[in-house]
Design a protein around this motif. Structure first.
Motif, mmCIF file in Angstrom:
data_model
loop_
_atom_site.group_PDB
_atom_site.id
_atom_site.type_symbol
_atom_site.label_atom_id
_atom_site.label_comp_id
_atom_site.label_asym_id
_atom_site.label_seq_id
_atom_site.Cartn_x
_atom_site.Cartn_y
_atom_site.Cartn_z
ATOM 1 N N CYS A 293 0.827 -1.197 0.000
ATOM 2 C CA CYS A 293 0.000 0.000 0.000
ATOM 3 C C CYS A 293 0.867 1.255 0.000
ATOM 4 N N THR A 294 0.195 2.395 -0.088
ATOM 5 C CA THR A 294 0.874 3.685 -0.015
ATOM 6 C C THR A 294 0.345 4.435 1.197
ATOM 7 N N ILE B 93 -12.132 12.654 4.197
ATOM 8 C CA ILE B 93 -10.791 13.218 4.039
ATOM 9 C C ILE B 93 -10.658 13.877 2.679
ATOM 10 N N GLU B 94 -10.076 15.072 2.666
ATOM 11 C CA GLU B 94 -9.826 15.793 1.417
ATOM 12 C C GLU B 94 -8.394 16.311 1.399
ATOM 13 N N LYS C 141 -6.850 10.994 -8.586
ATOM 14 C CA LYS C 141 -7.268 10.251 -7.398
ATOM 15 C C LYS C 141 -6.474 8.964 -7.244
ATOM 16 N N LYS C 142 -6.039 8.736 -5.994
ATOM 17 C CA LYS C 142 -5.260 7.548 -5.693
ATOM 18 C C LYS C 142 -5.749 6.944 -4.374
ATOM 19 N N VAL C 143 -5.293 5.743 -4.107
ATOM 20 C CA VAL C 143 -5.710 5.029 -2.900
ATOM 21 C C VAL C 143 -4.592 5.083 -1.861
ATOM 22 N N TYR C 144 -4.956 5.515 -0.638
ATOM 23 C CA TYR C 144 -3.957 5.676 0.408
ATOM 24 C C TYR C 144 -4.436 5.084 1.727
ATOM 25 N N ARG D 265 -8.349 4.627 1.370
ATOM 26 C CA ARG D 265 -9.161 5.815 1.126
ATOM 27 C C ARG D 265 -8.746 6.474 -0.194
ATOM 28 N N ILE D 266 -9.730 6.804 -1.011
ATOM 29 C CA ILE D 266 -9.474 7.461 -2.297
ATOM 30 C C ILE D 266 -9.378 8.966 -2.070
ATOM 31 N N VAL D 267 -8.204 9.530 -2.369
ATOM 32 C CA VAL D 267 -7.927 10.944 -2.139
ATOM 33 C C VAL D 267 -7.150 11.490 -3.335
ATOM 34 N N PRO D 268 -7.395 12.731 -3.754
ATOM 35 C CA PRO D 268 -6.561 13.333 -4.807
ATOM 36 C C PRO D 268 -5.083 13.248 -4.418
#
Length: 402
Positions: A283-284, A307-308, A317-320, A336-339
């Motif tokens: 994961c990242t 979360i933004e 958008k990426k998964v973190y 969580r998908i976040v820019p």
């Protein structure tokens, strides 16, 4: 609240940072009080949700009373300018000494056990009191915040009402109020109606009762399009039930509630900075300049906070996995998908007004964050950031040879 205002607040006051929208709090209070159509309504803001003096003063200016669960909260309320008779003291499992302090300060006393009921009846026979009933209704979004079920430590069991009657009659106790609180994050309005039916059956037994308090626990939306309590619909339905009871009794009771989360949750924002982006085999991670020492709800309640990325809102958008910097597993969110997040980007957590800053600690010897209120477009520092000197200020240099 606009991203630009939040970014500017961090630029002026540092990170991590709590930011509160004072105008949203005022709107929440207005919506809540307008929802109920009864002759007498009193709202006690539950200050355990967010106890900053500026927040307490804001709700006082709107006409709210205060719900306090410790003698320290009582002192905070008095310091904020509340009259003692506008403060309802609703503790549990405290000493008689703490009750005595509260009585000496003149606040309204809520009793949640038979021992204290007897003690107050013997030692303060003229004291008007509230009695907290446990209705044995399972309600709430998490076992830690469901407080009205049969195994709860809160309140006197509905099955012990005959014992209450015996003590009240024997000691001639003035029961001015009956109180119930079933839990938090309750979506189904019928839970309140069921609790009301039980409470009404208790109220009928005491001619001295003038106030009926139904606590709070209304669910707020944590996710976009999340389910939440429709307070307007609830108010209409509940007012009808309450008014019908008053009519049956031929008496005007004061309807009371103790909203905390409803008043401040969506008015709060928590902002932290991305210290680094760490790629592992699975994961990242986004590693933030904060941890559960500042923001524990996701870990303690398994709570969801939207979360933004404040500083790169239009990024790919990426998964973190969003984590903190304390020496424990402090995951704010997984998958969580976040820019796209870059080093030093500002990460925003929504619904950070209730049970966030008040639950912060100095774990890992980290100072607690500053708090800012934005009211009518102007940012006000309402709590400065702690320093290492603050952490040392209560420690005593003992005369010990090592």
């Amino acid at each position: 609240m606009k991203n630009a205002s939040l970014i500017k607040a961090v630029e002026n006051f540092g990170s991590p940072l709590y930011v509160y929208d004072g105008n949203q709090m005022m709107e929440n209070y207005k919506q809540f009080t307008n929802a109920f159509k009864v002759n007498k309504l009193k709202v006690h803001y539950a200050c355990k949700a967010l106890n900053n003096q500026s927040v307490l003063k804001l709700f006082k200016s709107l006409g709210a009373g205060l719900d306090c669960v410790s003698i320290e909260e009582v002192h905070l309320g008095l310091h904020a300018g509340y009259n003692s008779d506008d403060i309802l003291f609703t503790p549990n499992n405290i000493s008689t000494e703490e009750y005595e302090q509260a009585i000496s300060l003149g606040v309204k006393i809520n009793v949640d056990n038979l021992y204290t009921l007897e003690y107050l009846g013997i030692n303060h026979p003229e004291l008007p009191i509230y009695i907290r009933i446990n209705p044995h209704l399972m309600a709430g979004g998490n076992q830690n915040i469901s407080v009205g079920h049969i195994d709860s430590k809160f309140g006197i069991s509905i099955h012990q009402v005959p014992n209450i009657e015996r003590i009240v009659k024997k000691l001639n106790i003035n029961v001015m109020g009956v109180h119930v609180h079933t839990g938090s994050d309750i979506l189904d309005a019928d839970i309140f109606i069921k609790a009301a039916e039980l409470v009404f059956s208790v109220v009928e037994k005491f001619d001295t009762v003038t106030h009926i308090d139904f606590g709070s626990g209304f669910k707020v939306a944590y996710k976009p399009d999340d389910l939440h309590t429709n307070i307007s619909s609830f108010g209409k339905k509940f007012s009808k039930s309450f008014n019908e009871f008053c009519e049956r009794q031929g008496k005007e009771y004061t309807l009371e509630f103790e909203p905390g989360k409803y008043m401040v949750s969506n008015a709060g924002y928590f902002i932290a900075k991305a210290n680094l982006i760490k790629q592992t085999t699975s994961c990242t991670f986004i590693g933030l300049d904060t941890g559960f020492n500042h923001f524990i709800r996701p870990m303690f309640y398994n709570a969801y906070h939207h979360i933004e990325n404040l500083t790169n809102p239009k990024g790919e958008k990426k998964v973190y996995n969003v984590v903190g910097y304390v020496c424990e597993t402090d995951s704010f969110a997984s998958d969580r998908i976040v820019p796209e997040v870059r080093k030093n980007d500002l990460i925003l957590f929504k619904n950070a007004g209730a049970y966030c800053s008040t639950m912060a600690s100095n774990y890992n010897s980290r100072p607690r964050p500053a708090e800012v209120m934005i009211l009518d477009g102007k940012a006000h520092l309402i709590r400065r950031r702690e320093t290492i000197e603050d952490l040392l200020s209560t420690q005593v240099e003992a005369e010990i040879e090592f």
